[in-house]
Scaffold this motif. Structure first.
Motif, mmCIF file in Angstrom:
data_model
loop_
_atom_site.group_PDB
_atom_site.id
_atom_site.type_symbol
_atom_site.label_atom_id
_atom_site.label_comp_id
_atom_site.label_asym_id
_atom_site.label_seq_id
_atom_site.Cartn_x
_atom_site.Cartn_y
_atom_site.Cartn_z
ATOM 1 N N GLN A 1 -47.244 57.531 87.821
ATOM 2 C CA GLN A 1 -47.914 58.745 88.279
ATOM 3 C C GLN A 1 -47.931 58.799 89.799
ATOM 4 O OE1 GLN A 1 -52.089 58.562 88.306
ATOM 5 N NE2 GLN A 1 -52.397 60.763 88.287
ATOM 6 N N LEU A 2 -48.268 57.689 90.422
ATOM 7 C CA LEU A 2 -48.324 57.651 91.883
ATOM 8 C C LEU A 2 -46.970 57.969 92.501
ATOM 9 C CD1 LEU A 2 -50.545 54.482 92.356
ATOM 10 C CD2 LEU A 2 -51.212 56.860 92.786
ATOM 11 N N LEU B 1 -56.189 62.573 74.645
ATOM 12 C CA LEU B 1 -55.947 63.998 74.430
ATOM 13 C C LEU B 1 -56.722 64.883 75.404
ATOM 14 C CD1 LEU B 1 -55.977 64.064 70.532
ATOM 15 C CD2 LEU B 1 -54.005 63.893 72.068
ATOM 16 N N TYR B 2 -57.946 64.493 75.742
ATOM 17 C CA TYR B 2 -58.758 65.307 76.644
ATOM 18 C C TYR B 2 -58.098 65.443 78.008
ATOM 19 C CZ TYR B 2 -62.604 66.980 79.503
ATOM 20 O OH TYR B 2 -63.371 67.703 80.372
ATOM 21 N N THR B 3 -57.654 64.326 78.585
ATOM 22 C CA THR B 3 -57.031 64.415 79.909
ATOM 23 C C THR B 3 -55.715 65.183 79.851
ATOM 24 O OG1 THR B 3 -56.112 62.189 79.673
ATOM 25 C CG2 THR B 3 -58.160 62.396 80.918
ATOM 26 N N ASN C 1 -47.536 69.362 86.152
ATOM 27 C CA ASN C 1 -46.152 69.616 85.750
ATOM 28 C C ASN C 1 -45.392 68.339 85.387
ATOM 29 O OD1 ASN C 1 -45.870 68.685 88.393
ATOM 30 N ND2 ASN C 1 -45.161 70.652 89.196
ATOM 31 N N VAL C 2 -46.061 67.196 85.515
ATOM 32 C CA VAL C 2 -45.486 65.916 85.085
ATOM 33 C C VAL C 2 -46.564 65.140 84.331
ATOM 34 C CG1 VAL C 2 -44.495 63.708 85.816
ATOM 35 C CG2 VAL C 2 -43.814 65.817 86.978
ATOM 36 N N LEU C 3 -46.207 64.680 83.162
ATOM 37 C CA LEU C 3 -47.085 63.862 82.325
ATOM 38 C C LEU C 3 -46.721 62.398 82.517
ATOM 39 C CD1 LEU C 3 -49.037 63.310 79.904
ATOM 40 C CD2 LEU C 3 -47.059 63.760 78.407
ATOM 41 N N SER C 4 -47.727 61.574 82.779
ATOM 42 C CA SER C 4 -47.527 60.131 82.873
ATOM 43 C C SER C 4 -48.317 59.461 81.756
ATOM 44 C CB SER C 4 -48.003 59.610 84.237
ATOM 45 O OG SER C 4 -47.805 58.218 84.338
ATOM 46 N N MET C 5 -47.689 58.488 81.100
ATOM 47 C CA MET C 5 -48.372 57.723 80.052
ATOM 48 C C MET C 5 -48.006 56.250 80.171
ATOM 49 S SD MET C 5 -48.324 59.889 76.489
ATOM 50 C CE MET C 5 -46.605 60.396 76.492
ATOM 51 N N GLY C 6 -48.910 55.415 79.689
ATOM 52 C CA GLY C 6 -48.690 53.984 79.661
ATOM 53 C C GLY C 6 -48.288 53.511 78.281
ATOM 54 N N LEU D 1 -51.926 61.235 84.838
ATOM 55 C CA LEU D 1 -51.958 60.117 83.902
ATOM 56 C C LEU D 1 -52.838 60.519 82.731
ATOM 57 C CD1 LEU D 1 -51.347 57.209 83.088
ATOM 58 C CD2 LEU D 1 -53.308 56.502 84.481
ATOM 59 N N CYS D 2 -52.248 60.603 81.558
ATOM 60 C CA CYS D 2 -52.966 61.066 80.371
ATOM 61 C C CYS D 2 -52.760 60.066 79.237
ATOM 62 C CB CYS D 2 -52.461 62.433 79.942
ATOM 63 S SG CYS D 2 -52.605 63.708 81.207
#
Length: 148
Positions: free
Chosen positions: A73-74, A90-92, A103-108, A86-87
């Motif tokens: 994300q950074l 579901l809420y975030t 416009n960009v989704l980040s996930m771990g 960073l999501c």
């Protein structure tokens, strides 16, 4: 459907491959910007490539994946015009789109399981920006980029 750029480091590679299958199965046009294996790599270049793709209008949205999603994300957010969120729930994911026009989704990939990642992605893609008072705030965020 949507044209989506996706990139990951080695920790996010398997989830990236899975999400590409999900997205293409739903009819989205997916641009894979790497990495191409689980061999250890540094993530900033891949995330910046996703960000540039969105910034330049080559894709409408982006997805970056890593172990935690934090560094990804950074790195994506260093590209002017990118609002990477960073999501890992579901809420975030919903708020990132509805209130921040992310416009960009980040996930771990080490944080969320495959099933939850699919739900987060569906929520992110299915949520529209609400505009209104939130547009004013997005404009203020954009103005911060113009300071430098």
């Amino acid at each position: 459907m949507t044209r989506i750029a996706i990139g990951s480091d080695h920790a996010g590679f398997e989830l990236k491959s899975h999400l590409i299958d999900v997205l293409t199965g739903e009819g989205h046009d997916v641009v894979d910007l790497g990495t191409d294996s689980t061999a250890s790599v540094d993530y900033p270049a891949f995330c910046a490539a996703v960000g540039r793709s969105v910034r330049d209008g080559e894709t409408e949205l982006g997805i970056v994946l890593g172990g935690s999603g934090q560094g990804e994300q950074l790195a994506a957010n260093k590209v002017r015009g990118v609002r990477a969120a960073l999501c890992n729930d579901l809420y975030t994911a919903r708020m990132a789109r509805a209130h921040n026009d992310a416009n960009v989704l980040s996930m771990g990939a080490r944080v969320v399981g495959v099933g939850l990642a699919e739900e987060i992605l569906a929520t992110f893609l299915g949520t529209e920006f609400e505009g209104g008072r939130h547009q004013r705030r997005v404009d203020q965020i954009t103005a911060l980029e113009d300071e430098f």
